[in-house]
Design an enzyme around this catalytic site. Sequence first.
Site, PDB file in Angstrom:
ATOM      1  N   LYS A 291       0.900  -1.356  -0.057  1.00 48.75           N
ATOM      2  CA  LYS A 291       0.010   0.046  -0.043  1.00 48.75           C
ATOM      3  C   LYS A 291       0.886   1.321  -0.126  1.00 48.75           C
ATOM      4  CE  LYS A 291      -4.068  -1.879   0.278  1.00 48.75           C
ATOM      5  NZ  LYS A 291      -5.404  -1.535  -0.364  1.00 48.75           N
TER       6      LYS A 291
HETATM    7  C1  LIG Z   1      -2.613  -7.325   3.391  1.00 48.26           C
HETATM    8  C2  LIG Z   1      -3.456  -6.718   2.329  1.00 48.26           C
HETATM    9  N1  LIG Z   1      -3.552  -7.679   1.411  1.00 48.26           N
HETATM   10  C3  LIG Z   1      -4.477  -7.466   0.452  1.00 48.26           C
HETATM   11  C4  LIG Z   1      -5.068  -6.311   0.171  1.00 48.26           C
HETATM   12  C5  LIG Z   1      -6.168  -6.033  -1.012  1.00 48.26           C
HETATM   13  O1  LIG Z   1      -5.737  -5.038  -1.843  1.00 48.26           O
HETATM   14  P1  LIG Z   1      -6.349  -4.180  -2.640  1.00 48.26           P
HETATM   15  O2  LIG Z   1      -7.048  -3.031  -1.839  1.00 48.26           O
HETATM   16  O3  LIG Z   1      -5.585  -3.528  -3.771  1.00 48.26           O
HETATM   17  O4  LIG Z   1      -7.531  -4.987  -3.689  1.00 48.26           O
HETATM   18  C6  LIG Z   1      -5.166  -5.407   1.265  1.00 48.26           C
HETATM   19  C7  LIG Z   1      -5.843  -4.013   1.368  1.00 48.26           C
HETATM   20  O5  LIG Z   1      -6.009  -3.294   2.169  1.00 48.26           O
HETATM   21  C8  LIG Z   1      -4.262  -5.416   2.242  1.00 48.26           C
HETATM   22  O6  LIG Z   1      -3.931  -4.715   3.281  1.00 48.26           O
END
Ligand SMILES: Cc1ncc(COP(=O)(O)O)c(C=O)c1O
Length: 318
Positions: A46
């Site tokens: 992120k």
């Molecule tokens: C640990 C983790 N994995 C996967 C995701 C999912 O990603 P996306 O928001 O790009 O779909 C997030 C999103 O907050 C996350 O924090």
Amino acid sequence: MAIMKSVLEAIGNTPLVDLERLVRHWKLEGRVLAKLDHLNPSGSKKDRIALGMIREAERKGLLKPGQTVIEETSGNTGNGLALVCSLLGYPFVAVMSKGNSIERVRICNAFGAKVVRVDQAPGSKPGEVSAADLDLVMEETERLTKELGAFCAGQFHNADNALAQETTGDEMWEQSEGKIDAVADFVGTGGGFTGIATSMRRHNPKVRCYLVEPANAPYYSGKKAREGAGHRIQGGGYAREVPFLDRSLITDCVGVSDEEAAEGARLLSSVEGIFCGFSAGAHAAAARKLLQGPEKGKTVAIVICDSGLKYLSTDLYA
Ligand SMILES: Cc1ncc(COP(=O)(O)O)c(C=O)c1O
């Protein structure tokens, strides 16, 4: 590598690793490539969207110098924004559910951010954040945005989220020299799936793009989640429509159980030395299913979303 002007320059350009050991352990035919995005400065993928959304908001004139930034977050976007905002001079407030692990709160605090923790909906469990919990977080974020005259980054609606994650796909393509047949990505905001799938299809329209969902809380597969079904894959799987996820990019959906995600994470750590969270484990489990099924003998690329350090308070590695 040249001297960097700040840690912001250390965001992105993460390594891509061939998971040969895991493939051998599971006796699979094919290849799994893992993008080590847990090595970003605040410990998750992120950081890319934190920097991307802030830079784009500055460019579009939506964010004024010194203005407070606020975000509803499962934690990782909050950690990324806390880091980016602290370096760029914006006060930052993270609004998150009490259902998310405490490490994420402490990391925000370490970067000087304020954290507002919202009670979970009646019946929700710590470690399992439901769509109802997310609604409560969103309500509180809206209220505070008005009260503080803040800029809300809005990862669930802000297309700059997906745009920033196109860089992940572009890097994977370049690092693998175009040798990717399929990608699998767990849906939270859908920014990761949309960004990576958009990048892949631009490079080669034939790349298959699989959406990963909790087996307990399916939505995009067309199976309706059991009312109130919880799961432990933090960061997504809210079993609801996410605004900018482009369904036309989805080849198929793969369901992963909590146990499969946890096993995946533990094996990534013990077999590959990749210390990660539940969603990275879900990606490994999804890649396994794909290599045992429609992608047998092919190359599947996945992202290691966040660091196992963010789960020390849970039983993932207990
Ligand atoms: C640990 C983790 N994995 C996967 C995701 C999912 O990603 P996306 O928001 O790009 O779909 C997030 C999103 O907050 C996350 O924090």
